[in-house]
Design a protein around this motif. Structure first.
Motif, short mmCIF file in Angstrom:
data_model
loop_
_atom_site.label_atom_id
_atom_site.label_comp_id
_atom_site.label_asym_id
_atom_site.label_seq_id
_atom_site.Cartn_x
_atom_site.Cartn_y
_atom_site.Cartn_z
N ILE A 1 0.99 -1.08 -0.02
CA ILE A 1 0.03 0.13 0.03
C ILE A 1 0.81 1.14 -0.10
O ILE A 1 2.08 1.03 0.54
N LYS A 2 0.54 2.30 -0.69
CA LYS A 2 1.20 3.59 -0.44
C LYS A 2 0.43 4.42 0.39
O LYS A 2 -0.67 4.72 0.28
N VAL A 3 1.53 5.03 1.27
CA VAL A 3 0.89 5.91 2.45
C VAL A 3 1.62 7.19 2.32
O VAL A 3 3.15 7.06 2.23
N MET A 4 1.12 8.48 2.82
CA MET A 4 1.77 9.58 3.31
C MET A 4 2.68 9.45 4.44
O MET A 4 2.19 8.82 5.17
N HIS A 5 3.96 10.17 4.40
CA HIS A 5 4.72 9.95 5.47
C HIS A 5 4.30 10.43 6.96
O HIS A 5 4.89 10.01 7.77
N ASP A 6 3.38 11.44 6.64
CA ASP A 6 2.76 11.97 8.09
C ASP A 6 1.93 11.08 8.90
O ASP A 6 1.56 11.25 9.79
N ARG A 7 1.61 9.87 8.31
CA ARG A 7 0.93 8.75 8.73
C ARG A 7 1.78 7.61 9.56
O ARG A 7 1.33 6.77 10.36
N MET A 8 3.19 7.86 9.32
CA MET A 8 4.08 6.98 9.77
C MET A 8 4.93 7.24 10.86
O MET A 8 4.96 8.23 11.12
N ALA A 9 5.29 6.31 11.93
CA ALA A 9 5.93 6.40 12.89
C ALA A 9 7.18 5.52 12.81
O ALA A 9 7.14 4.13 12.57
N LYS A 10 8.32 5.93 13.41
CA LYS A 10 9.60 5.29 13.06
C LYS A 10 9.72 4.14 14.37
O LYS A 10 8.89 4.39 15.34
N MET A 11 10.28 3.04 13.82
CA MET A 11 10.22 1.76 14.66
C MET A 11 11.72 1.72 15.06
O MET A 11 12.66 2.09 14.25
N GLN A 12 12.08 1.18 16.30
CA GLN A 12 13.41 0.92 16.97
C GLN A 12 13.38 -0.51 17.47
O GLN A 12 12.35 -0.96 18.02
#
Length: 179
Positions: free
Chosen positions: A157-168
């Protein structure tokens, strides 16, 4: 872990209605992309390229800590390579996800979190564009986009970056949201 080879070949199997990767030694991998999303070159037989091998290694390294079996990791990495090379351009479907911030720009291979009212899912960045990225679900459980539409393991799926949170990485078996 499966190592890339210059003897591998991509081809479209009309009978199976699927893009395939011939791995040699009577092993064939069936790509998890439907016919309608494939670019024209996916229907021509071609070699697994140096770029494919490089992308495969990059994806394998980024998913090494995920709580998946080795065969599932190979499946995920090969599906990522196939999507990166053969998926048609797509429009973002960000409305399925809640905004999580601004200014975040993930890297290819990075694992990100996407949330909505129904839950949280973990996705790998397959291709990164200026404001959005094509990503693929890495969770074995399906992810509900809405009450009637679900995504499956390895579905892009393609998603805008403002919907994403970084994982660690927290430890070798789990991953957690940071930020």
């Amino acid at each position: 872990m499966l190592k890339p080879s210059d003897t591998w070949n991509w081809y479209y199997d009309n009978k199976a209605q699927s893009l395939m990767l011939d791995l040699g030694m009577d092993m064939v991998f069936r790509v998890n992309l439907p016919y309608k999303v494939l670019i024209d070159s996916a229907f021509d037989e071609c070699k697994f390229s140096v770029d494919d091998a490089s992308a495969y290694q990059m994806f394998v390294e980024h998913i090494s800590y995920l709580p998946l079996s080795e065969p599932r990791k190979v499946e995920l990495a090969l599906n990522c390579v196939a999507a990166k090379r053969f998926h048609k351009p797509m429009l973002p479907k960000s409305w399925f996800f809640e905004p999580q911030g601004v200014g975040y720009s993930p890297e290819e291979g990075e694992i990100v979190s996407l949330k909505n009212d129904l839950g949280e899912g973990h996705f790998i960045i397959v291709e990164n564009y200026e404001c959005a990225s094509m990503c693929m679900l890495v969770d074995m459980d399906s992810f509900a986009l809405n009450p009637i539409k679900y995504m499956a393991f390895c579905e892009p799926i393609k998603v805008m970056h403002d919907r994403m949170a970084k994982m660690q990485v927290v430890n070798s078996a789990y991953y957690a949201l940071v930020g």
